[in-house]
Design a protein around this motif. Structure first.
Motif, PDB file in Angstrom:
ATOM      1  N   LEU A  99       0.812  -1.220   0.000  1.00 23.85           N
ATOM      2  CA  LEU A  99       0.000   0.000   0.000  1.00 23.85           C
ATOM      3  C   LEU A  99       0.845   1.270   0.000  1.00 23.85           C
ATOM      4  O   LEU A  99       0.357   2.335  -0.371  1.00 23.85           O
ATOM      5  CB  LEU A  99      -0.897   0.026   1.244  1.00 23.85           C
ATOM      6  CG  LEU A  99      -1.889  -1.111   1.412  1.00 23.85           C
ATOM      7  CD1 LEU A  99      -2.546  -1.046   2.787  1.00 23.85           C
ATOM      8  CD2 LEU A  99      -2.937  -1.027   0.314  1.00 23.85           C
ATOM      9  N   VAL A 100       2.077   1.155   0.444  1.00 20.52           N
ATOM     10  CA  VAL A 100       2.909   2.333   0.662  1.00 20.52           C
ATOM     11  C   VAL A 100       3.033   3.189  -0.593  1.00 20.52           C
ATOM     12  O   VAL A 100       2.819   4.400  -0.549  1.00 20.52           O
ATOM     13  CB  VAL A 100       4.299   1.931   1.208  1.00 20.52           C
ATOM     14  CG1 VAL A 100       5.265   3.112   1.181  1.00 20.52           C
ATOM     15  CG2 VAL A 100       4.169   1.390   2.618  1.00 20.52           C
ATOM     16  N   THR A 135       2.857   9.113   4.778  1.00 23.27           N
ATOM     17  CA  THR A 135       2.486   7.762   4.335  1.00 23.27           C
ATOM     18  C   THR A 135       2.870   6.717   5.375  1.00 23.27           C
ATOM     19  O   THR A 135       2.059   5.837   5.704  1.00 23.27           O
ATOM     20  CB  THR A 135       3.159   7.433   2.985  1.00 23.27           C
ATOM     21  OG1 THR A 135       2.683   8.356   2.002  1.00 23.27           O
ATOM     22  CG2 THR A 135       2.871   6.013   2.545  1.00 23.27           C
ATOM     23  N   LEU A 136       4.076   6.804   5.884  1.00 27.08           N
ATOM     24  CA  LEU A 136       4.510   5.846   6.902  1.00 27.08           C
ATOM     25  C   LEU A 136       3.618   5.943   8.139  1.00 27.08           C
ATOM     26  O   LEU A 136       3.192   4.932   8.696  1.00 27.08           O
ATOM     27  CB  LEU A 136       5.971   6.090   7.277  1.00 27.08           C
ATOM     28  CG  LEU A 136       6.995   5.884   6.162  1.00 27.08           C
ATOM     29  CD1 LEU A 136       8.365   6.358   6.603  1.00 27.08           C
ATOM     30  CD2 LEU A 136       7.019   4.434   5.708  1.00 27.08           C
ATOM     31  N   ASP A 137       3.330   7.163   8.556  1.00 28.66           N
ATOM     32  CA  ASP A 137       2.497   7.381   9.737  1.00 28.66           C
ATOM     33  C   ASP A 137       1.077   6.865   9.525  1.00 28.66           C
ATOM     34  O   ASP A 137       0.474   6.292  10.428  1.00 28.66           O
ATOM     35  CB  ASP A 137       2.477   8.880  10.074  1.00 28.66           C
ATOM     36  CG  ASP A 137       1.820   9.164  11.401  1.00 28.66           C
ATOM     37  OD1 ASP A 137       2.111   8.452  12.384  1.00 28.66           O
ATOM     38  OD2 ASP A 137       1.028  10.119  11.470  1.00 28.66           O
ATOM     39  N   THR A 138       0.563   7.050   8.327  1.00 28.35           N
ATOM     40  CA  THR A 138      -0.799   6.622   8.006  1.00 28.35           C
ATOM     41  C   THR A 138      -0.896   5.114   7.827  1.00 28.35           C
ATOM     42  O   THR A 138      -1.886   4.497   8.226  1.00 28.35           O
ATOM     43  CB  THR A 138      -1.264   7.327   6.706  1.00 28.35           C
ATOM     44  OG1 THR A 138      -1.215   8.736   6.922  1.00 28.35           O
ATOM     45  CG2 THR A 138      -2.668   6.926   6.328  1.00 28.35           C
ATOM     46  N   GLY A 152      -1.347   2.198  14.245  1.00 28.85           N
ATOM     47  CA  GLY A 152      -0.957   3.003  15.398  1.00 28.85           C
ATOM     48  C   GLY A 152      -0.060   4.170  15.050  1.00 28.85           C
ATOM     49  O   GLY A 152       0.277   4.982  15.901  1.00 28.85           O
ATOM     50  N   GLY A 153       0.330   4.274  13.776  1.00 23.03           N
ATOM     51  CA  GLY A 153       1.166   5.378  13.324  1.00 23.03           C
ATOM     52  C   GLY A 153       2.609   5.265  13.786  1.00 23.03           C
ATOM     53  O   GLY A 153       2.983   4.336  14.501  1.00 23.03           O
ATOM     54  N   LEU A 154       3.402   6.208  13.346  1.00 26.25           N
ATOM     55  CA  LEU A 154       4.798   6.283  13.774  1.00 26.25           C
ATOM     56  C   LEU A 154       4.857   6.798  15.206  1.00 26.25           C
ATOM     57  O   LEU A 154       4.152   7.753  15.555  1.00 26.25           O
ATOM     58  CB  LEU A 154       5.586   7.250  12.891  1.00 26.25           C
ATOM     59  CG  LEU A 154       5.920   6.825  11.471  1.00 26.25           C
ATOM     60  CD1 LEU A 154       6.489   8.019  10.695  1.00 26.25           C
ATOM     61  CD2 LEU A 154       6.896   5.666  11.453  1.00 26.25           C
ATOM     62  N   GLN A 155       5.708   6.194  16.004  1.00 31.00           N
ATOM     63  CA  GLN A 155       5.976   6.737  17.325  1.00 31.00           C
ATOM     64  C   GLN A 155       6.892   7.944  17.134  1.00 31.00           C
ATOM     65  O   GLN A 155       7.550   8.089  16.105  1.00 31.00           O
ATOM     66  CB  GLN A 155       6.625   5.676  18.198  1.00 31.00           C
ATOM     67  CG  GLN A 155       5.722   4.470  18.421  1.00 31.00           C
ATOM     68  CD  GLN A 155       6.451   3.349  19.156  1.00 31.00           C
ATOM     69  OE1 GLN A 155       7.508   3.539  19.727  1.00 31.00           O
ATOM     70  NE2 GLN A 155       5.852   2.169  19.125  1.00 31.00           N
ATOM     71  N   ALA A 156       6.936   8.818  18.114  1.00 31.24           N
ATOM     72  CA  ALA A 156       7.700  10.064  17.985  1.00 31.24           C
ATOM     73  C   ALA A 156       9.166   9.794  17.621  1.00 31.24           C
ATOM     74  O   ALA A 156       9.723  10.468  16.740  1.00 31.24           O
ATOM     75  CB  ALA A 156       7.613  10.878  19.269  1.00 31.24           C
TER      76      ALA A 156
END
Length: 148
Positions: free
Chosen positions: A25-26, A104-107, A111-115
């Motif tokens: 999907l990326v 895109t990575l966060d989406t 749970g999304g990207l951690q900080a």
């Protein structure tokens, strides 16, 4: 020196492994986002977006695998930057690409990207962006050195 640490490298590799089930999907999500935030970039991509999406994820996979030896693949990124000049890319496009990539990575990651993951990806992308933008400034020298 890259500006990102061994911890960043490990964080990027670990987050990429978490993304593995969704890697298909990326590329599609990335290009959808990129064209939404920077429609002027669209003409740079002449091939079908599904083809571009596959190239993107293949390239990201290689970069993530080789991130421990960024000095070794820096020349490949320089060559890619020089080739992108012919496609019509501009230095200003790199910021939109970086924004679309991080989004895109966060989406895509559950749970999304951690900080700390976001920060590691941002530092790695900033290194890549700077390397590629600087390579554009000297394409004849690089073309001769890289045999492109």
């Amino acid at each position: 020196m890259s500006g990102f640490s061994a911890s960043d490298r490990e964080t990027i590799q670990r987050s990429w492994r978490r993304l593995a089930p969704f890697v298909g999907l990326v590329g599609t999500i990335f290009y959808g986002r990129l064209f939404a935030i920077a429609p002027d970039v669209r003409p740079v991509f002449e091939s079908a977006i599904d083809e571009q999406a596959a190239k993107l994820t293949d390239t990201l996979s290689v970069v993530v695998q080789m991130i421990d030896g960024e000095d070794q693949f820096g020349g490949d990124l320089e060559a890619l930057a020089v080739r992108h000049i012919a496609y019509g890319s501009l230095p200003a496009h790199y910021d939109a690409v970086g924004n679309a990539l991080i989004w895109t990575l966060d989406t895509t990651l559950p749970g999304g990207l951690q900080a700390h993951e976001r920060a590691a990806w941002e530092r790695a992308y900033a290194w890549e962006r700077d390397l590629m933008v600087n390579a554009r400034a000297e394409p004849p020298r690089l073309a001769a050195r890289l045999a492109i």
